[in-house]
Design a protein around this motif. Structure first.
Motif, PDB file in Angstrom:
ATOM      1  N   MET A 178       0.818  -1.210   0.000  1.00  0.00           N
ATOM      2  CA  MET A 178       0.000   0.000   0.000  1.00  0.00           C
ATOM      3  C   MET A 178       0.853   1.263   0.000  1.00  0.00           C
ATOM      4  SD  MET A 178      -3.152   1.223   0.258  1.00  0.00           S
ATOM      5  CE  MET A 178      -3.969   2.747   0.700  1.00  0.00           C
ATOM      6  N   GLU A 179       1.881   1.289   0.819  1.00  0.00           N
ATOM      7  CA  GLU A 179       2.667   2.521   0.962  1.00  0.00           C
ATOM      8  C   GLU A 179       3.467   2.848  -0.293  1.00  0.00           C
ATOM      9  OE1 GLU A 179       3.403   3.114   5.719  1.00  0.00           O
ATOM     10  OE2 GLU A 179       5.033   2.289   4.523  1.00  0.00           O
ATOM     11  N   SER A 180       3.893   1.850  -1.031  1.00  0.00           N
ATOM     12  CA  SER A 180       4.748   2.113  -2.193  1.00  0.00           C
ATOM     13  C   SER A 180       3.978   2.259  -3.498  1.00  0.00           C
ATOM     14  CB  SER A 180       5.785   0.993  -2.337  1.00  0.00           C
ATOM     15  OG  SER A 180       5.131  -0.267  -2.494  1.00  0.00           O
ATOM     16  N   ASN A 181       2.789   1.646  -3.594  1.00  0.00           N
ATOM     17  CA  ASN A 181       2.063   1.637  -4.867  1.00  0.00           C
ATOM     18  C   ASN A 181       0.782   2.457  -4.874  1.00  0.00           C
ATOM     19  OD1 ASN A 181       3.994  -0.040  -5.937  1.00  0.00           O
ATOM     20  ND2 ASN A 181       2.834  -1.925  -5.623  1.00  0.00           N
ATOM     21  N   SER A 182       0.442   3.102  -3.775  1.00  0.00           N
ATOM     22  CA  SER A 182      -0.780   3.908  -3.719  1.00  0.00           C
ATOM     23  C   SER A 182      -0.411   5.381  -3.572  1.00  0.00           C
ATOM     24  CB  SER A 182      -1.656   3.466  -2.545  1.00  0.00           C
ATOM     25  OG  SER A 182      -2.086   2.144  -2.719  1.00  0.00           O
ATOM     26  N   PHE A 183      -1.127   6.218  -4.324  1.00  0.00           N
ATOM     27  CA  PHE A 183      -0.810   7.642  -4.378  1.00  0.00           C
ATOM     28  C   PHE A 183      -1.997   8.472  -3.898  1.00  0.00           C
ATOM     29  CE2 PHE A 183       1.804   5.495  -7.440  1.00  0.00           C
ATOM     30  CZ  PHE A 183       3.029   6.141  -7.413  1.00  0.00           C
ATOM     31  N   LEU A 184      -1.685   9.650  -3.383  1.00  0.00           N
ATOM     32  CA  LEU A 184      -2.728  10.622  -3.076  1.00  0.00           C
ATOM     33  C   LEU A 184      -3.165  11.313  -4.362  1.00  0.00           C
ATOM     34  CD1 LEU A 184      -1.488  10.186  -0.198  1.00  0.00           C
ATOM     35  CD2 LEU A 184      -1.979  12.602   0.234  1.00  0.00           C
ATOM     36  N   ASP A 185      -4.445  11.631  -4.459  1.00  0.00           N
ATOM     37  CA  ASP A 185      -4.940  12.444  -5.564  1.00  0.00           C
ATOM     38  C   ASP A 185      -4.744  13.916  -5.227  1.00  0.00           C
ATOM     39  OD1 ASP A 185      -5.747  10.119  -6.794  1.00  0.00           O
ATOM     40  OD2 ASP A 185      -7.796  10.241  -6.025  1.00  0.00           O
ATOM     41  N   VAL A 186      -4.858  14.760  -6.245  1.00  0.00           N
ATOM     42  CA  VAL A 186      -4.740  16.212  -6.070  1.00  0.00           C
ATOM     43  C   VAL A 186      -5.913  16.891  -6.755  1.00  0.00           C
ATOM     44  CG1 VAL A 186      -3.433  18.257  -6.779  1.00  0.00           C
ATOM     45  CG2 VAL A 186      -2.242  16.333  -5.752  1.00  0.00           C
ATOM     46  N   VAL A 187      -6.512  17.872  -6.077  1.00  0.00           N
ATOM     47  CA  VAL A 187      -7.545  18.714  -6.679  1.00  0.00           C
ATOM     48  C   VAL A 187      -7.222  20.169  -6.353  1.00  0.00           C
ATOM     49  CG1 VAL A 187      -9.327  16.920  -6.504  1.00  0.00           C
ATOM     50  CG2 VAL A 187      -9.089  18.608  -4.683  1.00  0.00           C
ATOM     51  N   GLY A 188      -7.689  21.056  -7.210  1.00  0.00           N
ATOM     52  CA  GLY A 188      -7.511  22.483  -6.960  1.00  0.00           C
ATOM     53  C   GLY A 188      -8.524  22.995  -5.955  1.00  0.00           C
ATOM     54  N   VAL A 189      -8.120  23.982  -5.156  1.00  0.00           N
ATOM     55  CA  VAL A 189      -8.982  24.458  -4.084  1.00  0.00           C
ATOM     56  C   VAL A 189     -10.224  25.170  -4.620  1.00  0.00           C
ATOM     57  CG1 VAL A 189      -7.780  26.677  -3.835  1.00  0.00           C
ATOM     58  CG2 VAL A 189      -8.989  25.688  -1.872  1.00  0.00           C
ATOM     59  N   SER A 190     -10.139  25.805  -5.806  1.00  0.00           N
ATOM     60  CA  SER A 190     -11.314  26.510  -6.334  1.00  0.00           C
ATOM     61  C   SER A 190     -12.418  25.518  -6.700  1.00  0.00           C
ATOM     62  CB  SER A 190     -10.925  27.352  -7.550  1.00  0.00           C
ATOM     63  OG  SER A 190     -10.414  26.537  -8.584  1.00  0.00           O
ATOM     64  N   GLN A 191     -12.065  24.416  -7.383  1.00  0.00           N
ATOM     65  CA  GLN A 191     -13.070  23.404  -7.709  1.00  0.00           C
ATOM     66  C   GLN A 191     -13.595  22.742  -6.434  1.00  0.00           C
ATOM     67  OE1 GLN A 191     -11.211  20.717 -10.529  1.00  0.00           O
ATOM     68  NE2 GLN A 191     -11.949  21.916 -12.276  1.00  0.00           N
ATOM     69  N   PHE A 192     -12.707  22.512  -5.492  1.00  0.00           N
ATOM     70  CA  PHE A 192     -13.104  21.916  -4.216  1.00  0.00           C
ATOM     71  C   PHE A 192     -14.121  22.804  -3.504  1.00  0.00           C
ATOM     72  CE2 PHE A 192     -12.210  21.397   0.403  1.00  0.00           C
ATOM     73  CZ  PHE A 192     -12.551  20.065   0.546  1.00  0.00           C
ATOM     74  N   ASN A 193     -13.877  24.100  -3.487  1.00  0.00           N
ATOM     75  CA  ASN A 193     -14.803  25.028  -2.833  1.00  0.00           C
ATOM     76  C   ASN A 193     -16.103  25.169  -3.605  1.00  0.00           C
ATOM     77  OD1 ASN A 193     -13.345  25.667  -0.513  1.00  0.00           O
ATOM     78  ND2 ASN A 193     -12.197  27.318  -1.516  1.00  0.00           N
ATOM     79  N   ASP A 194     -16.029  25.115  -4.929  1.00  0.00           N
ATOM     80  CA  ASP A 194     -17.267  25.177  -5.725  1.00  0.00           C
ATOM     81  C   ASP A 194     -18.166  23.985  -5.393  1.00  0.00           C
ATOM     82  OD1 ASP A 194     -16.452  27.502  -6.933  1.00  0.00           O
ATOM     83  OD2 ASP A 194     -15.703  26.526  -8.756  1.00  0.00           O
ATOM     84  N   ALA A 195     -17.567  22.802  -5.254  1.00  0.00           N
ATOM     85  CA  ALA A 195     -18.346  21.613  -4.905  1.00  0.00           C
ATOM     86  C   ALA A 195     -18.929  21.750  -3.499  1.00  0.00           C
ATOM     87  CB  ALA A 195     -17.475  20.364  -5.005  1.00  0.00           C
ATOM     88  N   ARG A 196     -18.165  22.318  -2.578  1.00  0.00           N
ATOM     89  CA  ARG A 196     -18.668  22.534  -1.220  1.00  0.00           C
ATOM     90  C   ARG A 196     -19.823  23.529  -1.227  1.00  0.00           C
ATOM     91  NH1 ARG A 196     -15.675  20.961   3.103  1.00  0.00           N
ATOM     92  NH2 ARG A 196     -16.532  22.679   4.351  1.00  0.00           N
ATOM     93  N   GLU A 197     -19.686  24.580  -1.999  1.00  0.00           N
ATOM     94  CA  GLU A 197     -20.755  25.583  -2.060  1.00  0.00           C
ATOM     95  C   GLU A 197     -22.027  24.988  -2.639  1.00  0.00           C
ATOM     96  OE1 GLU A 197     -21.710  29.929  -4.134  1.00  0.00           O
ATOM     97  OE2 GLU A 197     -19.742  28.964  -4.395  1.00  0.00           O
ATOM     98  N   LEU A 198     -21.894  24.134  -3.665  1.00  0.00           N
ATOM     99  CA  LEU A 198     -23.066  23.507  -4.273  1.00  0.00           C
ATOM    100  C   LEU A 198     -23.764  22.577  -3.275  1.00  0.00           C
ATOM    101  CD1 LEU A 198     -24.622  23.288  -6.971  1.00  0.00           C
ATOM    102  CD2 LEU A 198     -23.218  21.283  -7.504  1.00  0.00           C
ATOM    103  N   ALA A 199     -22.986  22.041  -2.331  1.00  0.00           N
ATOM    104  CA  ALA A 199     -23.556  21.166  -1.306  1.00  0.00           C
ATOM    105  C   ALA A 199     -24.045  21.942  -0.090  1.00  0.00           C
ATOM    106  CB  ALA A 199     -22.517  20.129  -0.875  1.00  0.00           C
ATOM    107  N   GLY A 200     -23.886  23.273  -0.106  1.00  0.00           N
ATOM    108  CA  GLY A 200     -24.317  24.080   1.019  1.00  0.00           C
ATOM    109  C   GLY A 200     -23.312  24.142   2.151  1.00  0.00           C
ATOM    110  N   LEU A 201     -22.022  23.889   1.846  1.00  0.00           N
ATOM    111  CA  LEU A 201     -20.968  23.914   2.859  1.00  0.00           C
ATOM    112  C   LEU A 201     -20.125  25.177   2.725  1.00  0.00           C
ATOM    113  CD1 LEU A 201     -19.804  20.190   2.482  1.00  0.00           C
ATOM    114  CD2 LEU A 201     -21.367  21.117   4.217  1.00  0.00           C
ATOM    115  N   GLU A 202     -19.456  25.527   3.809  1.00  0.00           N
ATOM    116  CA  GLU A 202     -18.610  26.705   3.807  1.00  0.00           C
ATOM    117  C   GLU A 202     -17.328  26.440   3.012  1.00  0.00           C
ATOM    118  OE1 GLU A 202     -19.161  29.748   5.038  1.00  0.00           O
ATOM    119  OE2 GLU A 202     -21.196  29.097   5.581  1.00  0.00           O
ATOM    120  N   PRO A 203     -16.835  27.434   2.275  1.00  0.00           N
ATOM    121  CA  PRO A 203     -15.586  27.244   1.525  1.00  0.00           C
ATOM    122  C   PRO A 203     -14.390  27.177   2.455  1.00  0.00           C
ATOM    123  CG  PRO A 203     -16.322  29.513   1.352  1.00  0.00           C
ATOM    124  CD  PRO A 203     -17.422  28.775   2.055  1.00  0.00           C
ATOM    125  N   VAL A 204     -13.273  26.697   1.915  1.00  0.00           N
ATOM    126  CA  VAL A 204     -12.032  26.554   2.667  1.00  0.00           C
ATOM    127  C   VAL A 204     -11.016  27.554   2.137  1.00  0.00           C
ATOM    128  CG1 VAL A 204     -10.083  25.026   3.141  1.00  0.00           C
ATOM    129  CG2 VAL A 204     -12.417  24.122   3.188  1.00  0.00           C
TER     130      VAL A 204
END
Length: 456
Positions: A178-204
């Motif tokens: 797991m530690e050697s073959n699994s990677f973290l994903d990356v997303v941009g904060v603007s898209q992340f906040n847009d998704a939060r706003e659409l769900a009614g959550l506060e932006p980060v």
């Protein structure tokens, strides 16, 4: 094997133990009932072992089954913030070379490139091609979240934070590499906040040298909380980013089981302009009354062979997730309760038959006790102790097995979401004790009546 050996050695050990405590051994009819019990256990140790293991299976199945149901119910509540979510996968790592290879069906890649991986634009044109209702008539708002490969492995996270995922997640759930073959994903904060706003959550709010870990997968949440508490520095695209001390656990897609194990939310400036996402997620809020029509439209898009359509990897609507969850919860609950209580009743019935048979075969011994001057209350007490201990030992050992096994069951159930294992255990054990205790009392009163009747 340990259970069988336990009951095999129990009869001799129990008798010898009480013989060393002379005042207790010689009190009342303890000498009589202990020898009766020892002889019975010695001849029925195999059946008692099977009963103990069956009780263990019954308790574990009910606790685990109800726990899975509760976990899935909580997951559905958090996973239906949007009317629908559409996922398109573009690339995946090759298992042999490790290189990213395209998974877009042949012929669809041109349509994807033409729309510059804009899912809403591609689906809008797909609606026109199909002659369906227009995208604007179906959809009120939509937000796209692009996922990029970070190149940061779980091993890198361990080196930066000192926390290993195997210290927080059961080894039986995670693979050894797991530690050697699994990677973290990356997303941009603007898209992340847009998704939060659409769900009614506060932006980060993120600084230019900060990153936030996003994980809604219950199995990995404790691990990433421990990592975030250390606020390690992770390197992405040549920039050092300090991880914030808290993580985001919100589910930002329509799903019955949250499985975003580890995502790194970074400032938009960190993502290269020529970076290509390996997967995209489109969260959709439909126009009032159009959720069903949107689902039917997405079914057409998903199943069409026309290459002038947007390629869809998976579609999940909130109504489908709720329907599937209710059906699965009902089936799992029924099976867990049915299997558990049937096994408990079967075990209690077998013990009851054995004890009633034993009482019937030993009536003359109870008659002899009465002739020797033993009062009826003392004889009834000896019978109560004998039956009680005979019922108690398999249950105690079964519960002991369950307490050990539930540590593993908890790790398994975390795959489906959060489970309050303590509450479930109390409810299950209380129900079992009620059924088991009822059989014990019926057995005791019936055996006492048999002994009284034959003596009279």
């Amino acid at each position: 094997m340990g259970t069988v050996l336990f009951f095999y050695s129990l009869s001799g050990f129990l008798l010898r133990l009480f013989q060393t405590i002379r005042p207790l051994y010689l009190r009342g009819l303890n000498m009589f009932f202990l020898r009766q019990l020892s002889a019975r256990v010695n001849s029925a140790f195999v059946s008692m072992s099977v009963i103990s293991l069956t009780l263990f299976l019954a308790i574990t199945s009910v606790c685990g089954g109800i726990g899975i149901c509760n976990a899935m119910a909580s997951g559905v509540e958090s996973g239906t913030k949007y009317d629908a979510s559409v996922i398109t996968g573009y690339m995946t790592p090759d298992p042999e070379s490790g290189e990213m290879v395209s998974i877009v069906p042949k012929g669809f890649d041109a349509f994807v490139e033409e729309h510059d991986r804009d899912m809403a634009a591609g689906l809008a044109d797909s609606a026109v091609t199909l002659g369906a209702a227009s995208w604007d008539d179906l959809v009120d708002r939509s937000v796209q979240v692009d996922f990029y490969m970070s190149g940061i492995t779980y091993g890198d996270v361990r080196q930066a934070s000192g926390e290993s995922i195997f210290d927080h997640v059961g080894a039986g759930i995670m693979s050894s590499d797991m530690e050697s073959n699994s990677f973290l994903d990356v997303v941009g904060v603007s898209q992340f906040n847009d998704a939060r706003e659409l769900a009614g959550l506060e932006p980060v709010a993120l600084g230019e040298d900060e990153a936030l870990i996003w994980s809604d997968f219950t199995t990995t949440v404790p691990y990433f909380e421990a990592v975030a508490s250390k606020q390690p520095v992770l390197s992405y695209e040549g920039r050092d980013l300090r991880v914030r001390g808290e993580i985001s656990r919100d589910t930002l897609e329509t799903t019955g089981v949250a499985q975003r194990a580890g995502v790194l939310v970074v400032p938009d400036s960190c993502i290269p302009s020529d970076a290509v996402p390996y997967s995209s997620l489109l969260d959709v809020q439909c126009k009032p009354g159009q959720a069903e029509a949107f689902g039917a439209f997405m079914d057409e898009v998903e199943n069409t062979p026309d290459t002038n359509m947007w390629p869809v990897t998976m579609v999940q609507t909130a109504s489908d997730v709720r329907t599937q969850s209710k059906g699965l919860v009902a089936v799992v609950s029924y099976l867990a309760m049915y299997i558990g209580f049937v096994l408990v009743i079967a075990c209690a019935a077998i013990l009851a038959i054995q004890q009633l048979t034993d009482a019937s075969n030993n009536v003359r011994r109870y008659e002899l006790l009465a002739k020797l001057g033993a009062p009826e209350s003392m004889i009834s007490g000896a019978l109560f102790k004998q039956i009680g201990i005979y019922f108690l030992f398999p249950l105690v050992l079964g519960v002991a097995h369950t307490l050990c096994a539930m540590q593993v069951v908890i790790d398994v159930v975390r795959v489906f979401g959060y489970m309050d294992i303590g509450q479930m255990s109390v409810i299950a054990v209380a129900a079992f004790l009620a059924v088991y205790g009822a059989y014990f009392l019926v057995t005791y009163f019936t055996a006492r009546a048999m002994v009284r009747f034959r003596r009279s």
